[in-house]
Motif scaffolding. Structure first.
Motif, short mmCIF file in Angstrom:
data_model
loop_
_atom_site.label_atom_id
_atom_site.label_comp_id
_atom_site.label_asym_id
_atom_site.label_seq_id
_atom_site.Cartn_x
_atom_site.Cartn_y
_atom_site.Cartn_z
N ALA A 56 0.86 -1.19 0.00
CA ALA A 56 0.00 0.00 0.00
C ALA A 56 0.89 1.24 0.00
CB ALA A 56 -0.90 0.01 1.24
N CYS A 57 0.27 2.41 -0.12
CA CYS A 57 0.99 3.68 -0.08
C CYS A 57 0.35 4.60 0.97
CB CYS A 57 0.88 4.41 -1.41
SG CYS A 57 1.49 3.47 -2.81
N GLY A 58 1.16 5.50 1.50
CA GLY A 58 0.65 6.58 2.36
C GLY A 58 -0.12 6.07 3.57
N THR A 59 -1.30 6.65 3.74
CA THR A 59 -2.13 6.27 4.88
C THR A 59 -2.52 4.80 4.85
OG1 THR A 59 -2.95 8.49 5.31
CG2 THR A 59 -4.46 6.70 5.82
N ALA A 60 -2.80 4.27 3.66
CA ALA A 60 -3.16 2.86 3.54
C ALA A 60 -2.00 1.97 4.00
CB ALA A 60 -3.55 2.54 2.10
N PHE A 61 -0.77 2.43 3.77
CA PHE A 61 0.41 1.70 4.24
C PHE A 61 0.40 1.67 5.78
CE2 PHE A 61 4.93 2.21 5.64
CZ PHE A 61 5.38 0.92 5.33
N GLU A 108 -7.09 3.06 -7.38
CA GLU A 108 -6.45 3.49 -8.64
C GLU A 108 -4.98 3.87 -8.45
OE1 GLU A 108 -7.94 3.00 -11.36
OE2 GLU A 108 -10.06 2.94 -10.77
N THR A 109 -4.43 3.71 -7.28
CA THR A 109 -3.05 4.12 -7.04
C THR A 109 -2.09 3.27 -7.89
OG1 THR A 109 -3.61 4.87 -4.85
CG2 THR A 109 -1.29 4.38 -5.24
N MET A 110 -1.34 3.95 -8.74
CA MET A 110 -0.51 3.24 -9.72
C MET A 110 0.48 2.27 -9.07
SD MET A 110 0.18 2.66 -12.81
CE MET A 110 -0.58 3.91 -13.81
N ALA A 154 -12.00 14.81 0.72
CA ALA A 154 -10.80 15.50 1.18
C ALA A 154 -9.57 14.69 0.79
CB ALA A 154 -10.85 15.70 2.69
N VAL A 155 -8.52 15.39 0.40
CA VAL A 155 -7.29 14.68 0.00
C VAL A 155 -6.74 13.88 1.19
CG1 VAL A 155 -4.87 15.05 -0.63
CG2 VAL A 155 -6.67 16.16 -1.93
N ALA A 156 -6.77 14.48 2.37
CA ALA A 156 -6.26 13.78 3.55
C ALA A 156 -7.24 12.68 3.96
CB ALA A 156 -6.07 14.76 4.69
N SER A 157 -6.74 11.48 4.02
CA SER A 157 -7.60 10.33 4.30
C SER A 157 -7.91 10.24 5.79
CB SER A 157 -6.88 9.07 3.83
OG SER A 157 -7.73 7.97 3.99
N THR A 163 -11.77 2.66 8.29
CA THR A 163 -12.43 1.47 7.74
C THR A 163 -11.42 0.47 7.18
OG1 THR A 163 -12.82 2.52 5.59
CG2 THR A 163 -14.58 2.73 7.24
N GLN A 164 -10.27 0.96 6.73
CA GLN A 164 -9.21 0.03 6.30
C GLN A 164 -8.75 -0.80 7.50
OE1 GLN A 164 -6.50 2.89 4.66
NE2 GLN A 164 -7.43 2.83 2.64
N LEU A 165 -8.64 -0.13 8.65
CA LEU A 165 -8.26 -0.87 9.86
C LEU A 165 -9.30 -1.94 10.17
CD1 LEU A 165 -7.00 1.93 12.29
CD2 LEU A 165 -5.64 0.28 11.02
N LEU A 241 2.05 12.25 9.19
CA LEU A 241 1.69 12.43 7.78
C LEU A 241 0.55 13.44 7.63
CD1 LEU A 241 2.01 11.60 4.77
CD2 LEU A 241 0.40 9.76 5.20
N LYS A 242 -0.46 13.31 8.50
CA LYS A 242 -1.59 14.25 8.45
C LYS A 242 -1.09 15.68 8.63
CE LYS A 242 -4.21 12.30 7.01
NZ LYS A 242 -4.34 10.86 6.82
N LEU A 243 -0.18 15.86 9.58
CA LEU A 243 0.31 17.22 9.87
C LEU A 243 1.13 17.78 8.71
CD1 LEU A 243 -0.20 18.97 12.29
CD2 LEU A 243 2.09 18.45 13.08
N LYS A 244 1.95 16.93 8.09
CA LYS A 244 2.73 17.38 6.93
C LYS A 244 1.80 17.83 5.83
CE LYS A 244 6.24 13.94 7.58
NZ LYS A 244 6.61 12.57 7.28
N GLU A 245 0.86 16.96 5.46
CA GLU A 245 0.08 17.28 4.27
C GLU A 245 -0.91 18.41 4.49
OE1 GLU A 245 -2.89 13.33 4.32
OE2 GLU A 245 -2.15 14.08 2.44
N LEU A 246 -1.38 18.59 5.71
CA LEU A 246 -2.39 19.62 5.96
C LEU A 246 -1.80 20.93 6.48
CD1 LEU A 246 -4.88 17.17 7.58
CD2 LEU A 246 -5.42 18.57 5.57
O1 M6R Z 1 -6.19 5.66 -2.71
P1 M6R Z 1 -5.07 5.06 -1.90
O2 M6R Z 1 -5.54 4.56 -0.58
O3 M6R Z 1 -4.32 4.00 -2.66
O4 M6R Z 1 -4.08 6.26 -1.65
C1 M6R Z 1 -2.86 6.06 -0.98
C2 M6R Z 1 -2.24 7.37 -0.58
O5 M6R Z 1 -2.01 8.18 -1.70
C3 M6R Z 1 -3.11 8.15 0.41
O6 M6R Z 1 -3.41 7.41 1.54
C4 M6R Z 1 -2.41 9.45 0.86
O7 M6R Z 1 -1.28 9.14 1.62
C5 M6R Z 1 -3.37 10.36 1.64
N1 M6R Z 1 -3.41 11.67 1.05
C6 M6R Z 1 -3.01 10.50 3.09
O8 M6R Z 1 -3.90 11.32 3.78
#
Ligand code: M6R
Length: 369
Positions: A56-61, A108-110, A154-157, A163-165, A241-246
């Motif tokens: 996974a990437c980002g928050t999903a990771f 859709e994350t590449m 919102a971009v920030a997840s 729900t992923q948890l 991560l939340k603090l960085k992106e927001l």
């Molecule tokens: O759609 P995805 O769950 O694959 O996206 C993964 C990351 O791009 C996503 O979680 C990103 O880190 C968020 N903007 C974090 O808030």
């Protein structure tokens, strides 16, 4: 469409109890066992699994990092978690007995898509945990467990993460159920706790005003550090991560046990450090360690912001700011401890005049490399 909220992010934070409940809905039956009919990988095949790999990437990771603790504890199957962008470019050791779990809100994350293709080429089964019906990642996977967070704008997840948890816990508990591990009693107890957890998330949301006030008071800071251990460590990473992106602030999450191996050199007078404290019940060794980590950083002048369970009195003397969360089983704690960190980052972004729903340089779904 923002339902009376100033930002989608605030609306989505508030929707978390429902998102969690919806993701559990219909998946726990009256006898307290799990029915994950959508997971079209048969019980016989799941009994053969000898390794789980999460990509996974980002928050999903971060959700994946937490899942590792649950999967290994409840199923005793070794579990690795890897950033999809790293995994896809190496030579991972996989075969038909490896279960690869791809977590993605958008589907859709590449990098995550390429990682799952990489895994399938080697004969592994791929289970997607996804929030978007019919998106590419679930379509290309062998099976999918949908999260029912509803659309996340919102971009920030936020709600997608919770729900992923939940989905990860369900997969871990389902694997334990199918394989009949020696943790049977604990597994049934956790399934019961999970079915009440959305009420606990609701309770956290009702007590967030002091967190907002604290965030506003820190608006001119340059750095905030986050510390945690065990499942609190990925929660610390997520808070940073939340603090960085927001808020566009320098923020870092550390495993508290690593302090002495470097990060403690960063501690200076009045530096805000958020510490996620595990439950004092159960894993008492871990608890004692983190209390002494808090003392160490405070002795060096840090301003401690402590997230601790209700009823935990031992941390009180070391907390410059105390954020209470309801008592939960250790492994489920991220469902409640993450929420104040989301509120904290959102409020800091607002106080700094940032665009909350659409932070600079970021896209909701990263479909390029
Ligand atoms: O759609 P995805 O769950 O694959 O996206 C993964 C990351 O791009 C996503 O979680 C990103 O880190 C968020 N903007 C974090 O808030």
């Amino acid at each position: 469409e923002k339902g009376g909220y100033d930002y989608f992010m605030l609306k989505e934070i508030a929707e978390q109890p429902k998102a969690v409940a919806d993701t559990l809905l219909g998946r726990i039956d009256a006898n307290g066992s799990l029915t994950l009919d959508e997971v079209r990988i048969g019980a016989a095949e799941l009994r053969e699994v000898d390794k789980v790999v999460i990509v996974a990437c980002g928050t999903a990771f971060h959700a994946g990092l937490i899942a590792k603790y649950a999967i290994e504890h409840w199923t005793r199957i070794p579990c690795e978690v890897e950033l999809a962008s790293e995994f896809r470019y190496r030579d991972p050791i996989l075969d038909s007995r490896s279960l690869v779990i791809a977590i993605s809100q958008s589907g859709e994350t590449m990098d995550t898509l390429m990682a799952l293709r990489h895994a399938r080429e080697q004969g592994s089964k791929v289970l997607a945990i996804c929030n978007t019906n019919g998106s590419t990642i679930p379509r290309e996977s062998d099976a999918v467990l949908y999260t029912h967070a509803g659309p996340e704008v919102a971009v920030a997840s936020t709600k997608a993460f919770l729900t992923q948890l939940v989905a990860c816990y369900l997969v871990a508990l389902y694997l334990a159920q199918v394989r009949g591990t020696k943790w049977g009693d604990e597994v049934s107890a956790v399934i019961r706790d999970l079915s009440h957890i959305s009420g606990e998330v609701e309770r956290v949301l009702e007590t967030m005003e002091p967190v907002r006030a604290l965030a506003r008071s820190l608006a001119d800071k340059r750095t905030v550090l986050f510390l945690g251990r065990h499942v609190g460590y990925p929660v610390a990473l997520e808070g940073a991560l939340k603090l960085k992106e927001l808020a566009y602030m320098h923020a870092e999450g550390f495993a508290a046990g690593e302090l002495k191996h470097g990060p403690i050199a960063l501690i200076e007078e009045d530096l805000p450090v958020v510490v996620v404290v595990p439950s004092p019940r159960g894993r008492s060794v871990l608890y004692d360690k983190i209390v002494s980590n808090i003392q160490e950083i405070r002795a060096r002048g840090a301003r401690t912001i402590v997230i601790a369970e209700e009823g935990d009195e031992q941390v009180v003397p070391y907390a410059d700011h105390l954020i209470r969360i309801p008592a939960t089983p250790t492994l489920l704690q991220p469902l409640v401890s993450t929420v104040p960190l989301q509120v904290f980052a959102c409020e800091l972004a607002t106080a700094r005049g940032n665009e909350v729903d659409q932070p600079r340089n970021l896209a909701k779904s990263v479909t390029v490399e």
